[in-house]
Write a protein that holds these residues in place. Structure first.
Motif, short mmCIF file in Angstrom:
data_model
loop_
_atom_site.label_atom_id
_atom_site.label_comp_id
_atom_site.label_asym_id
_atom_site.label_seq_id
_atom_site.Cartn_x
_atom_site.Cartn_y
_atom_site.Cartn_z
N UNK A 33 1.27 -0.74 8.34
CA UNK A 33 2.52 -0.01 8.15
C UNK A 33 2.18 1.24 7.34
N UNK A 34 2.82 2.35 7.66
CA UNK A 34 2.55 3.63 7.00
C UNK A 34 3.89 4.32 6.81
N UNK A 35 4.23 4.70 5.57
CA UNK A 35 5.53 5.29 5.30
C UNK A 35 5.44 6.26 4.11
N UNK A 36 6.40 7.18 4.03
CA UNK A 36 6.47 8.05 2.85
C UNK A 36 6.91 7.20 1.66
N UNK A 37 6.17 7.24 0.60
CA UNK A 37 6.52 6.40 -0.56
C UNK A 37 7.68 6.98 -1.35
N UNK A 38 8.21 8.10 -0.92
CA UNK A 38 9.43 8.65 -1.52
C UNK A 38 10.66 7.84 -1.09
N UNK A 39 10.48 6.99 -0.05
CA UNK A 39 11.57 6.10 0.39
C UNK A 39 11.51 4.82 -0.45
N UNK A 40 12.67 4.27 -0.76
CA UNK A 40 12.74 3.03 -1.53
C UNK A 40 12.03 1.92 -0.75
N UNK A 41 11.04 1.27 -1.38
CA UNK A 41 10.24 0.29 -0.66
C UNK A 41 9.84 -0.89 -1.54
N UNK A 42 9.57 -2.03 -0.88
CA UNK A 42 9.09 -3.22 -1.57
C UNK A 42 8.34 -4.09 -0.57
N UNK A 43 7.63 -5.09 -1.08
CA UNK A 43 6.84 -5.99 -0.23
C UNK A 43 6.99 -7.42 -0.74
N UNK A 44 7.04 -8.37 0.22
CA UNK A 44 7.13 -9.79 -0.10
C UNK A 44 6.13 -10.54 0.77
N UNK A 45 5.36 -11.45 0.16
CA UNK A 45 4.50 -12.36 0.92
C UNK A 45 5.40 -13.48 1.41
N UNK A 46 5.61 -13.58 2.71
CA UNK A 46 6.58 -14.54 3.24
C UNK A 46 5.92 -15.84 3.70
N UNK A 47 4.62 -15.98 3.46
CA UNK A 47 3.93 -17.21 3.87
C UNK A 47 3.52 -18.03 2.66
N UNK A 48 3.18 -19.29 2.93
CA UNK A 48 2.74 -20.18 1.86
C UNK A 48 1.22 -20.15 1.70
N UNK A 49 0.63 -19.00 2.01
CA UNK A 49 -0.79 -18.76 1.78
C UNK A 49 -0.95 -17.36 1.20
N UNK A 50 -2.10 -17.10 0.63
CA UNK A 50 -2.36 -15.81 0.01
C UNK A 50 -2.28 -14.67 1.03
N UNK A 51 -1.72 -13.55 0.61
CA UNK A 51 -1.66 -12.34 1.41
C UNK A 51 -2.76 -11.41 0.90
N UNK A 52 -3.59 -10.89 1.80
CA UNK A 52 -4.66 -9.98 1.43
C UNK A 52 -4.46 -8.70 2.23
N UNK A 53 -4.40 -7.57 1.55
CA UNK A 53 -4.19 -6.32 2.27
C UNK A 53 -4.88 -5.14 1.61
N UNK A 54 -5.20 -4.17 2.46
CA UNK A 54 -5.77 -2.91 2.03
C UNK A 54 -4.60 -1.93 1.90
N UNK A 55 -4.54 -1.24 0.77
CA UNK A 55 -3.47 -0.28 0.53
C UNK A 55 -4.12 1.07 0.20
N UNK A 56 -3.72 2.08 0.94
CA UNK A 56 -4.20 3.44 0.67
C UNK A 56 -2.98 4.28 0.33
N UNK A 57 -3.00 4.90 -0.83
CA UNK A 57 -1.86 5.68 -1.30
C UNK A 57 -2.28 7.10 -1.67
N UNK A 58 -1.32 7.99 -1.57
CA UNK A 58 -1.48 9.34 -2.10
C UNK A 58 -0.24 9.59 -2.98
N UNK A 59 -0.31 10.38 -3.99
CA UNK A 59 -1.54 10.88 -4.57
C UNK A 59 -2.25 9.77 -5.34
N UNK A 60 -3.43 10.08 -5.87
CA UNK A 60 -4.18 9.06 -6.59
C UNK A 60 -3.39 8.61 -7.81
N UNK A 61 -3.55 7.33 -8.14
CA UNK A 61 -2.86 6.80 -9.30
C UNK A 61 -3.82 6.44 -10.42
N UNK A 62 -5.13 6.40 -10.12
CA UNK A 62 -6.13 6.10 -11.15
C UNK A 62 -7.17 7.19 -11.17
#
Length: 183
Positions: free
Chosen positions: A154-183
């Motif tokens: 999924x790819x979206x402008x982060x200026x839009x209100x957004x959230x994420x929920x793990x909907x399964x009973x197992x661990x969720x593993x994901x790669x997240x690439x964001x701009x601008x840098x936060x660290x």
């Protein structure tokens, strides 16, 4: 490495900023800020970014101890760039990006516990691209829900209100690439 909460307290005190003043600048409660500085409470990236901006520092200033670390293009598991424990709601949180001046992308590997949400819905400058490695997540972007599973993104402008929920009973593993840098 000096903890992030200790660094914030030190920087705040060096600049003669009271908890009340920091609270007014960030819209975070005095009690929450006090608990975080004492290491009693965890913090979301959104709240941490608000604090950094209020103190006129970068997120990078909070996590990088050695300025000579810039110019490192390769991330190695043993190089200590992980940010474990930043979010109690994440089982793991690791920065994958290289470290150099002028960088515009931040790449992170996240592990979210079963049936958990990340944090309150938020907005911030830039974009987010997320690729699911394991599990299934429900993203809410501007009130619309998207279910994304292994091998999907999924790819979206982060200026839009957004959230994420793990909907399964197992661990969720994901790669997240964001701009601008936060660290």
């Amino acid at each position: 490495m000096e903890s992030v909460s200790s660094k914030i307290r030190k920087i705040r005190r060096e600049n003669n900023i009271t908890l009340k003043e920091l609270s007014e600048r960030t819209e975070l409660s005095v009690s929450f800020l006090s608990q975080f500085e004492r290491g009693v409470s965890s913090i979301t990236l959104v709240s941490l970014k608000k604090i950094a901006e209020a103190l006129h520092i970068t997120m990078r200033d909070l996590f990088d101890d050695e300025p000579e670390s810039y110019g490192s293009f390769v991330h190695r598991e043993s190089d200590g760039t992980g940010i474990m424990g930043l979010e109690k709601k994440y089982a793991g949180y690791e920065r994958l990006s290289g470290r150099f001046e002028g960088r515009r992308l931040e790449s992170l590997l996240l592990r979210m516990e079963p049936l958990r949400s990340d944090f309150e819905p938020c907005t911030h400058e830039g974009e987010e691209f997320i690729y699911i490695l394991e599990g299934t997540a429900k993203f809410t972007v501007e009130g619309k829900e998207y279910v994304v599973t292994e091998g999907e993104s999924i790819h979206y402008p982060s200026t839009l209100l957004h959230s994420i929920v793990n909907i399964e009973d197992r661990e969720l593993v994901f790669l997240c690439i964001v701009t601008p840098t936060i660290f």
